[in-house]
Write an enzyme that holds these catalytic residues in place. Structure first.
Site, PDB file in Angstrom:
ATOM      1  N   ASP A 221       0.825  -1.204   0.000  1.00  0.00           N
ATOM      2  CA  ASP A 221       0.000   0.000   0.000  1.00  0.00           C
ATOM      3  C   ASP A 221       0.862   1.258   0.000  1.00  0.00           C
ATOM      4  O   ASP A 221       1.887   1.314   0.676  1.00  0.00           O
ATOM      5  CB  ASP A 221      -0.868  -0.030   1.275  1.00  0.00           C
ATOM      6  CG  ASP A 221      -1.815   1.137   1.348  1.00  0.00           C
ATOM      7  OD1 ASP A 221      -2.646   1.257   0.435  1.00  0.00           O
ATOM      8  OD2 ASP A 221      -1.722   1.932   2.299  1.00  0.00           O
TER       9      ASP A 221
ATOM     10  N   GLU B  56       1.367  -0.447  -5.123  1.00  0.00           N
ATOM     11  CA  GLU B  56       0.367   0.583  -5.370  1.00  0.00           C
ATOM     12  C   GLU B  56       1.117   1.912  -5.380  1.00  0.00           C
ATOM     13  O   GLU B  56       1.451   2.451  -4.327  1.00  0.00           O
ATOM     14  CB  GLU B  56      -0.701   0.609  -4.274  1.00  0.00           C
ATOM     15  CG  GLU B  56      -1.818   1.568  -4.644  1.00  0.00           C
ATOM     16  CD  GLU B  56      -2.343   2.435  -3.494  1.00  0.00           C
ATOM     17  OE1 GLU B  56      -3.419   3.022  -3.665  1.00  0.00           O
ATOM     18  OE2 GLU B  56      -1.690   2.537  -2.444  1.00  0.00           O
TER      19      GLU B  56
HETATM   20  C1  BGC Z   1      -5.560   2.452  -0.127  1.00  0.00           C
HETATM   21  C2  BGC Z   1      -6.688   3.280   0.423  1.00  0.00           C
HETATM   22  C3  BGC Z   1      -6.253   3.817   1.781  1.00  0.00           C
HETATM   23  C4  BGC Z   1      -4.918   4.554   1.693  1.00  0.00           C
HETATM   24  C5  BGC Z   1      -4.345   4.835   3.017  1.00  0.00           C
HETATM   25  C6  BGC Z   1      -4.442   3.456  -0.252  1.00  0.00           C
HETATM   26  O1  BGC Z   1      -3.901   3.864  -1.284  1.00  0.00           O
HETATM   27  O2  BGC Z   1      -5.860   1.838  -1.337  1.00  0.00           O
HETATM   28  O3  BGC Z   1      -7.866   2.545   0.515  1.00  0.00           O
HETATM   29  O4  BGC Z   1      -7.240   4.673   2.262  1.00  0.00           O
HETATM   30  O5  BGC Z   1      -3.964   3.786   1.015  1.00  0.00           O
HETATM   31  O6  BGC Z   1      -3.871   3.661   3.597  1.00  0.00           O
END
Ligand code: BGC
Length: 570
Positions: free
Chosen positions: A217, A259
């Site tokens: 993440d 991500e």
């Molecule tokens: C996740 C989100 C989350 C954020 C903070 C991201 O990019 O996909 O759902 O709110 O990280 O953790």
């Protein structure tokens, strides 16, 4: 090879033991344990519930499940606010349930990756609670503190609808702490080697329990440096390279998926030289698919793929149309953003931050042809596709639920009470109400009903995934756009070893015709893959002529005449 469920399982198991590049052929499926299936009548999904639905996922033909965060958490950001990295949220089950789930998934040839939130924790995490005791506490330096809220002022605010600063004042410590997301999610201080070592320990803990990898993440934000945007810093890449190197040591068939919602040139950096992330989400491509569709013009897709196609051989893009967040429009120009918002989010309620909080079917006005068109693009453009749970049914959303919850409603299993998701007697126990809008009501949009109807969207998805699996060209092949004067048409070749697949898409609502120069394949036969239908032989002397009605597509394998099925008429 004919794909019966049994042969599929054998095939996958065989790959599991041999192939460190399995992720290149895989179809991913994103789900939240809480939203999938409740086994305890408490209105919340759990691991035993999920285990009972693994056969469904195997039947659908996916290869790898991506679990959203399932760790203990106060759930102020749907679990992305972790309060203990070494356990399972009690609502969802126990560590033993988790282990059983991994075992059952592997038994069916399914792999499992899970979200890992490296960047931040919940304010309720013990580490932060200890840090709050002040500079003398050893955990104090696990977070980023400042006496001034002006530090790192070039960093943007990501949750711009809610937050006004990346600093939050802590009255106990009498200092500001740094947070790139909600103010209840303090960022960890990666300058501190103890933090880096601890997070590597967390990684090993879950890999030792059998997890096949992580969806990492918010990777761009680990380090901060004055005068920069505090994103994509070399130190951040350095940390993930260390994690990768560690995985190369004892976990060679596990993966790291990033991500990193960034501009194309910054996104692609996360592959490193093949020594950082195995996979990176294709954020550059996603909004441009929606743009190409709305403009009925292929150019946006073609341009972006050409910019980002050169990645290390042992890496793969992860493609997606929708996920649990808003359809993010942070990394397109202001004009492009306005255009996409106007086309796909006419009402303010559909928007959040810089994006659109809608599921796939509502975004496409519930138009089956367009849903097929985009899903087929997802399944055939370079990369490994990720399907967001429920989108294979054409599930709707509920923009009246707060934050991004409108796209996180219970999976719709049957026309029974609570969509078959939970047997809780009181529907208000459910963590969120199922969709009851008449166009998407769970009484008709559900697994049981759609499994019975041969031409349902669910069965179409199953069939199309199975076709993808017949040719490794989709996962591993090169990508070549075939020019045609008609820009409504996107035509491309996927080629791998001796396999060639030709994909043609009509991005417009109108019927259209076009020619393609296929002379390099003279004397070969296009065979339409969905029905195994033989088309006329390709001739050297003239271009091949096609017609497609509005928003239709076809995939062809191009084969030697003796390998083609007989003519279907004459
Ligand atoms: C996740 C989100 C989350 C954020 C903070 C991201 O990019 O996909 O759902 O709110 O990280 O953790």
């Amino acid at each position: 090879m004919i794909y019966t469920p049994e042969s599929f399982i054998l095939f996958s198991m065989e790959k599991q033991s041999l192939d460190t590049l399995w992720f290149k052929d895989a179809v991913f499926y994103e789900l939240h344990v809480r939203t999938f299936k409740d086994s305890t009548e408490d209105g919340m999904g759990d691991f035993p519930g999920l285990i009972s639905k693994l056969d469904y996922l195997a039947r659908l033909g996916i290869d790898c499940i991506w679990l959203l965060p399932f760790f203990p958490s106060p759930l102020r950001d749907d679990g992305y606010d972790v309060s203990d990295f070494y356990n399972v949220h009690p609502d969802l089950g126990t560590l033993e349930d988790f282990k059983m789930f991994i075992k059952e998934a592997h038994k069916r040839g399914l792999r499992v990756i899970a979200d890992m939130v490296f960047n931040h924790v919940s304010v309720e995490h013990n580490w932060f609670q200890e840090a709050r005791q002040g500079p003398s506490n050893p955990k104090y330096n696990w977070f980023v503190w400042s006496q001034s809220s002006k530090k790192y002022s070039n960093a943007r605010i990501i949750f711009s609808d809610i937050e006004t600063s990346n600093w939050a004042w802590d009255p106990e410590v009498k200092a500001y702490y740094w947070h790139r997301f909600y103010n209840h999610q303090p960022d960890l201080n990666y300058e501190n080697p103890e933090v880096r070592e601890e997070m590597k320990k967390v990684v090993r803990f879950w890999l030792d329990l059998g997890l096949d990898g992580f969806r990492c993440d918010a990777v761009p934000y680990l380090f901060e440096k004055e005068g920069t945007k505090c994103e994509n810093l070399p130190e951040t890449h350095g940390f993930f390279k260390e994690v990768r190197a560690m995985m190369e040591q004892g976990y060679r068939d596990r993966i790291l998926l990033a991500e990193a919602n960034q501009w194309p040139t910054d996104t692609i950096e996360y592959f490193g030289d093949g020594d950082e992330f195995h996979m990176v989400f294709n954020f550059p491509l996603m909004p441009r698919i929606f743009m190409s569709l709305a403009r009925a013009n292929r150019q946006a897709i073609v341009d972006i793929i050409q910019q980002i196609s050169n990645i290390p051989k042992n890496c793969q893009w992860a493609t997606f149309l929708r996920n649990h967040d808003e359809l993010t429009l942070e990394m397109v120009t202001t004009e492009e953003r306005e255009f996409i918002l106007t086309e796909y989010a006419k009402h303010q309620k559909m928007r959040i931050n810089l994006g659109i909080r809608r599921r796939l079917a509502p975004l496409l006005d519930n138009d089956r042809l367009t849903m097929e068109l985009l899903t087929a693009l997802l399944l055939s453009l370079p990369g490994s596709p990720t399907i967001y749970y429920g989108d294979e049914l054409g599930m709707g959303d509920n923009t009246y639920l707060g934050d991004r919850n409108g796209v996180r409603t219970p999976m719709q299993w049957s026309p029974d009470a609570n969509a078959g998701f939970s047997e809780a007697v009181d529907p208000e126990y459910l963590y969120m109400p199922p969709v009851v809008n008449p166009s998407y009501h769970y009484e008709s949009i559900n697994v049981r009903t759609q499994e019975k109807m041969p031409y349902s969207f669910l069965n179409w998805n199953k069939k199309t995934i199975a076709i993808r699996k017949k040719s490794q060209a989709f996962g591993r092949g090169g990508f070549r756009v075939l020019g045609s004067e008609n820009e409504k048409i996107l035509a491309f070749l996927r080629e791998y070893k001796d396999e060639r697949v030709l994909c043609i898409f009509n991005l417009s609502r109108q019927p259209t015709f076009f020619h393609l120069d296929l002379s390099e394949f003279a004397n070969l036969i296009p065979v339409e893959m969905a029905n195994d239908t033989r088309f006329p032989r390709i001739k050297a002397e003239r271009p091949y002529f096609f017609t497609l009605t509005g928003h239709r597509f076809m995939w062809f394998k191009i084969v030697e005449p003796h390998l083609a099925p007989p003519k279907s008429f004459e």
